[in-house]
Enzyme design. Structure first.
Site, PDB file in Angstrom:
ATOM      1  N   ASP A 101       0.799  -0.845   4.916  1.00 38.08           N
ATOM      2  CA  ASP A 101       0.417   0.283   5.526  1.00 38.08           C
ATOM      3  C   ASP A 101      -1.057   0.233   5.132  1.00 38.08           C
ATOM      4  O   ASP A 101      -1.455   1.212   4.144  1.00 38.08           O
ATOM      5  CB  ASP A 101       1.155   1.537   4.933  1.00 38.08           C
ATOM      6  CG  ASP A 101       0.903   2.847   5.677  1.00 38.08           C
ATOM      7  OD1 ASP A 101       0.130   2.967   6.540  1.00 38.08           O
ATOM      8  OD2 ASP A 101       1.406   3.959   5.203  1.00 38.08           O
TER       9      ASP A 101
ATOM     10  N   LYS B 108       6.666   5.898   3.141  1.00 43.87           N
ATOM     11  CA  LYS B 108       7.542   4.666   3.693  1.00 43.87           C
ATOM     12  C   LYS B 108       8.455   3.969   2.885  1.00 43.87           C
ATOM     13  O   LYS B 108       9.486   3.500   3.307  1.00 43.87           O
ATOM     14  CB  LYS B 108       6.416   3.817   4.571  1.00 43.87           C
ATOM     15  CG  LYS B 108       5.603   4.506   5.833  1.00 43.87           C
ATOM     16  CD  LYS B 108       4.876   3.560   6.395  1.00 43.87           C
ATOM     17  CE  LYS B 108       4.133   4.061   7.669  1.00 43.87           C
ATOM     18  NZ  LYS B 108       3.174   5.330   7.207  1.00 43.87           N
TER      19      LYS B 108
ATOM     20  N   ASP C  27       0.299   0.103  -5.320  1.00 43.36           N
ATOM     21  CA  ASP C  27      -0.923   0.684  -4.745  1.00 43.36           C
ATOM     22  C   ASP C  27      -2.120   0.401  -5.377  1.00 43.36           C
ATOM     23  O   ASP C  27      -2.102   0.584  -6.914  1.00 43.36           O
ATOM     24  CB  ASP C  27      -0.816   1.945  -4.296  1.00 43.36           C
ATOM     25  CG  ASP C  27      -1.762   2.619  -3.164  1.00 43.36           C
ATOM     26  OD1 ASP C  27      -1.408   2.753  -2.293  1.00 43.36           O
ATOM     27  OD2 ASP C  27      -2.938   2.676  -3.644  1.00 43.36           O
TER      28      ASP C  27
ATOM     29  N   CYS D  21      -2.706   3.950  10.745  1.00 42.49           N
ATOM     30  CA  CYS D  21      -2.317   5.410  11.257  1.00 42.49           C
ATOM     31  C   CYS D  21      -3.731   5.522  12.190  1.00 42.49           C
ATOM     32  O   CYS D  21      -4.390   6.408  12.031  1.00 42.49           O
ATOM     33  CB  CYS D  21      -2.162   6.442  10.348  1.00 42.49           C
ATOM     34  SG  CYS D  21      -3.123   6.695   8.948  1.00 42.49           S
TER      35      CYS D  21
ATOM     36  N   CYS E  98       0.906  -1.133   0.030  1.00 39.82           N
ATOM     37  CA  CYS E  98       0.033  -0.060  -0.089  1.00 39.82           C
ATOM     38  C   CYS E  98       0.900   1.169  -0.028  1.00 39.82           C
ATOM     39  O   CYS E  98       0.816   2.026   0.983  1.00 39.82           O
ATOM     40  CB  CYS E  98      -0.957  -0.097   1.033  1.00 39.82           C
ATOM     41  SG  CYS E  98      -1.828  -1.483   1.408  1.00 39.82           S
ATOM     42  N   ALA E  99       1.724   1.344  -1.112  1.00 39.79           N
ATOM     43  CA  ALA E  99       2.901   2.262  -0.988  1.00 39.79           C
ATOM     44  C   ALA E  99       2.255   3.938  -0.936  1.00 39.79           C
ATOM     45  O   ALA E  99       2.893   4.809  -0.567  1.00 39.79           O
ATOM     46  CB  ALA E  99       3.577   2.189  -2.266  1.00 39.79           C
TER      47      ALA E  99
END
Length: 430
Positions: free
Chosen positions: A307, A245, A263, A360, A239-240
């Site tokens: 992510d 990251k 992604d 997050c 999930c770039a």
């Protein structure tokens, strides 16, 4: 513009957000375009008023007896910016752009205190329906966690070790009085100012343009370091997104080995190309979303970094408007997506590989609960001890209050001074 005019502008922006249901950044940009007389300092001050009003909307509204834009902005001016109501009324009388003077009732409210029986969700400045979740996640500290999540965030930078050093970046940005981050050895931070303080525009700095550093929250730097990517590995960043990251992983790997950046959203992925070039990251292969884009990687990766799509509750300091838009349906949707992407990600690991799960979010439903459900469905997978990962990344002991019940690491403004992040690394059986 003087303060009275700025207060009026903030009220107008909040009214625009409420009426048109558009993002804060869009409403502030529209106001700026329609009021070109306003300078950069004015725009920064108005933005601060608007964001401060949204960060503490619940407690401000409870005290004022109203959540109208006027009530919220007046509460910010007095409660957060420490303005005296009498002095405000004097300045309002002398400024044709000022709001109407504060009434006696408004003065009594804005200078008062919340009642002892004020609900916890109001004190925490969080949506009422999320109170049980936050209490389950943080126990007796959940109100304090919410209150710290309602503060202003710092501006954090990650030094790009492919091109520079922290000392070099600190010297280049000395005019902004930067400080070293408390945990990450590559972080530089500039604490948020008070009232109408402006955030430094570091993206026009020569060092940024040369790729010496990237804007990245300290918490994001910590979880990227905990991911433990090593030179020579084969890593899939599933999930770039825009590549924040990915760039940190490339630097940690010293441009050795291979990172596959993917992604599912082509638009989210678009900025990564320029960022890779500016940072000098040469071991990254971008895979655009298309059928079969990752088929050749199945069973071959040393490390898969997820992510995950999430509610973004950990970024409420930066995007407080999303706090009040979050719904149970959206949370349920994100949880479904997270379970699916964990299932997808594990397919690419070779035996003994590491599945890195990051959000997050500060909600247990998206964090420990997801890991527990995944392990239950995939016997043999187990969390790598968080204290060992922390020691390996930072050469210090993991603080006890950061480790979660299921072996993860939870970062929050109250605990680490960062955005809210969750990290868990799972080892696939050999």
């Amino acid at each position: 513009m003087r303060l009275p005019g700025r207060l009026s502008a903030a009220i107008a922006v909040l009214d625009d957000i409420e009426t048109r249901k558009r993002p804060v950044s869009e409403a502030l940009k529209a106001w700026g375009l329609n009021n070109r007389f306003a300078g950069a300092g004015d725009r920064a001050a108005i933005g601060n008023l608007v964001y401060d009003a949204l960060r503490r909307r619940a407690s401000h509204a409870a005290l004022m007896g109203s959540d109208s834009p006027r009530a919220l902005v007046l509460a910010v001016a007095v409660r957060d910016w420490q303005e005296d109501p009498a002095a405000l009324n004097e300045s309002f009388a002398a400024d044709s752009h000022a709001p109407d003077p504060l009434s006696e009732d408004e003065i009594a409210r804005v200078t008062g205190q919340l009642n002892d029986d004020t609900p916890g969700w109001v004190l925490a400045d969080v949506p009422e329906w999320l109170a049980p979740s936050l209490q389950r996640g943080f126990g007796d500290n959940w109100i304090a966690e919410g209150q710290d999540m309602a503060g202003r965030p710092s501006l954090d930078l990650r030094v790009n070790t492919l091109k520079s050093t922290r000392d070099r970046v600190m010297k280049a940005l000395a005019r902004f009085a930067p400080a070293e981050t408390a945990v990450s050895p590559l972080g530089v931070t500039m604490p948020a100012g008070l009232r109408d303080a402006r955030t430094p525009n570091v993206t026009t700095d020569e060092g940024y343009l040369k790729g010496w550093f990237e804007v990245q929250d300290h918490g994001s730097q910590i979880v990227a370091a905990l991911a433990g990517a090593r030179p020579g590995e084969q890593v899939l960043d599933l999930c770039a997104g825009a590549g924040g990251k990915t760039l940190a992983l490339a630097a940690a790997m010293m441009n050795k080995g291979q990172i596959f950046a993917y992604d599912s959203d082509r638009n989210r992925l678009a900025p990564i190309y320029d960022r890779l070039k500016r940072n000098g990251a040469r071991n990254v292969q971008v895979r655009a979303p298309q059928p079969g884009a990752l088929d050749d990687l199945v069973g071959k990766m040393d490390r898969v970094v997820i992510d995950a799509p999430c509610t973004g509750t950990g970024t409420w300091r930066r995007r407080p408007d999303t706090k009040w838009k979050l719904s149970p349906d959206l949370l349920a949707q994100r949880m479904t997506e997270q379970a699916a992407i964990l299932q997808e990600g594990q397919r690419f690991l070779k035996p003994g590989g590491t599945l890195v799960y990051i959000t997050c979010s500060i909600l247990p439903e998206e964090n420990d609960d997801q890991v527990a459900a995944f392990i239950a469905d995939h016997p043999g997978f187990a969390s790598i001890p968080a204290d060992a990962l922390w020691q390996g990344a930072f050469a210090t002991e993991l603080p006890d209050d950061l480790e979660t019940a299921h072996g993860g690491v939870a970062l929050t403004p109250r605990l680490t001074g960062t955005d809210g992040f969750y990290f868990n690394a799972l080892r696939k059986p050999a």
